[in-house]
Design a protein around this motif. Structure first.
Motif, PDB file in Angstrom:
ATOM      1  N   ALA A  13       0.752  -1.098  -0.053  1.00 43.14           N
ATOM      2  CA  ALA A  13       0.028  -0.057  -0.170  1.00 43.14           C
ATOM      3  C   ALA A  13       0.896   1.256   0.096  1.00 43.14           C
ATOM      4  O   ALA A  13       0.660   2.331  -0.486  1.00 43.14           O
ATOM      5  N   THR A  14       2.031   1.054   0.504  1.00 44.17           N
ATOM      6  CA  THR A  14       2.869   2.343   0.640  1.00 44.17           C
ATOM      7  C   THR A  14       3.725   2.374  -0.354  1.00 44.17           C
ATOM      8  O   THR A  14       4.823   3.334  -0.345  1.00 44.17           O
ATOM      9  N   GLY A  15       3.851   1.575  -1.607  1.00 39.99           N
ATOM     10  CA  GLY A  15       4.760   1.517  -2.383  1.00 39.99           C
ATOM     11  C   GLY A  15       5.612   0.246  -2.489  1.00 39.99           C
ATOM     12  O   GLY A  15       5.602  -0.809  -1.496  1.00 39.99           O
ATOM     13  N   PRO A  16       6.649   0.123  -3.501  1.00 38.51           N
ATOM     14  CA  PRO A  16       7.552  -1.194  -3.473  1.00 38.51           C
ATOM     15  C   PRO A  16       8.323  -1.298  -2.214  1.00 38.51           C
ATOM     16  O   PRO A  16       8.997  -0.332  -1.743  1.00 38.51           O
ATOM     17  N   THR A  17       8.520  -2.593  -1.842  1.00 42.90           N
ATOM     18  CA  THR A  17       9.371  -3.008  -0.714  1.00 42.90           C
ATOM     19  C   THR A  17      10.438  -3.906  -1.232  1.00 42.90           C
ATOM     20  O   THR A  17       9.931  -4.643  -2.212  1.00 42.90           O
ATOM     21  N   THR A  18      11.467  -4.004  -0.942  1.00 49.43           N
ATOM     22  CA  THR A  18      12.661  -5.172  -1.229  1.00 49.43           C
ATOM     23  C   THR A  18      13.098  -5.913   0.050  1.00 49.43           C
ATOM     24  O   THR A  18      13.153  -5.371   1.095  1.00 49.43           O
ATOM     25  N   LYS A  97      -6.022  -6.993   0.617  1.00 48.19           N
ATOM     26  CA  LYS A  97      -5.751  -6.112   1.595  1.00 48.19           C
ATOM     27  C   LYS A  97      -4.780  -6.596   2.770  1.00 48.19           C
ATOM     28  O   LYS A  97      -4.897  -7.740   3.238  1.00 48.19           O
ATOM     29  N   ASP A  98      -4.003  -5.757   3.293  1.00 49.18           N
ATOM     30  CA  ASP A  98      -3.141  -6.186   4.479  1.00 49.18           C
ATOM     31  C   ASP A  98      -3.727  -5.501   5.685  1.00 49.18           C
ATOM     32  O   ASP A  98      -4.754  -4.742   5.456  1.00 49.18           O
ATOM     33  N   ASP A  99      -3.391  -5.920   6.940  1.00 48.49           N
ATOM     34  CA  ASP A  99      -3.838  -5.171   8.076  1.00 48.49           C
ATOM     35  C   ASP A  99      -3.240  -3.872   8.136  1.00 48.49           C
ATOM     36  O   ASP A  99      -2.188  -3.417   7.601  1.00 48.49           O
ATOM     37  N   PRO A 100      -4.133  -2.703   8.584  1.00 48.81           N
ATOM     38  CA  PRO A 100      -5.239  -2.993   9.514  1.00 48.81           C
ATOM     39  C   PRO A 100      -6.407  -2.988   8.665  1.00 48.81           C
ATOM     40  O   PRO A 100      -7.592  -3.335   9.139  1.00 48.81           O
ATOM     41  N   GLU A 101      -6.663  -2.669   7.301  1.00 46.59           N
ATOM     42  CA  GLU A 101      -7.621  -2.689   6.617  1.00 46.59           C
ATOM     43  C   GLU A 101      -8.217  -4.186   6.653  1.00 46.59           C
ATOM     44  O   GLU A 101      -9.371  -4.453   6.399  1.00 46.59           O
TER      45      GLU A 101
END
Length: 175
Positions: A13-18, A97-101
């Motif tokens: 949700a906040t963008g790409p992660t590695t 969806k991931d938590d918390p949603e």
């Protein structure tokens, strides 16, 4: 088909992660997954629980420990997949969806799937479905496949009933 970057880059949700690199299982083919996926799954489990599979453009997670670890690492293994066909087709459901949603939506339906509610509400339907699928399986005779001819139709028909998807067949859900 999506190529795996040098390290797993998973959209969140906040963008790409590695995260750390995942082994690439470039030896897996789609036809062999349809024909008999279990030898591939055994090899994947033996080599480690998380692999990038270029043939399907997805990670396959094949062990309980790996499922548990990836479930807890929502930053690296986000359900909020960018460009998801599921999101485009069905809207942004809790499956993406991931938590918390995710927790907010899970709280709404969780009471209906507690063991006591399942026993009270769904047990008879699961039993009827199992008996029907078992009869179909037995009718196929010695060449019947336990997964494709019993387990998959049973799971699909149970899912169809629980979710209220009465306008689709269990074969639709299996596909």
């Amino acid at each position: 088909m999506t190529a795996q970057p040098a390290t797993p880059t998973v959209s969140s949700a906040t963008g790409p992660t590695t995260g750390r690199p995942a082994p690439v299982a470039d030896w897996i083919t789609i036809p062999e997954l349809y024909t008999d996926p279990f030898p591939s799954f055994e090899r994947l489990r033996a080599e480690g629980g998380v692999h990038w599979v270029p043939a399907i453009g997805r990670y396959l997670i094949t062990s309980y420990d790996a499922v548990h670890d990836t479930e807890l690492d929502q930053e690296t293994f986000s359900a909020n997949e960018q460009g998801s066909l599921m999101i485009r087709a069905m809207g942004h459901s809790m499956l993406r969806k991931d938590d918390p949603e995710h927790h907010i939506e899970r709280r709404a339906w969780q009471p209906a799937l507690k063991p006591s509610a399942i026993k009270r509400t769904w047990h008879a339907m699961f039993e009827r479905t199992a008996r029907r699928c078992l009869a179909d399986f037995q009718a196929k005779g010695p060449g019947a496949d336990l997964v494709w001819d019993f387990a998959a139709p049973y799971a699909a028909e149970s899912l169809r009933a629980v979710t209220g998807l009465h306008n689709v067949t269990s074969a639709d859900l299996q596909r």
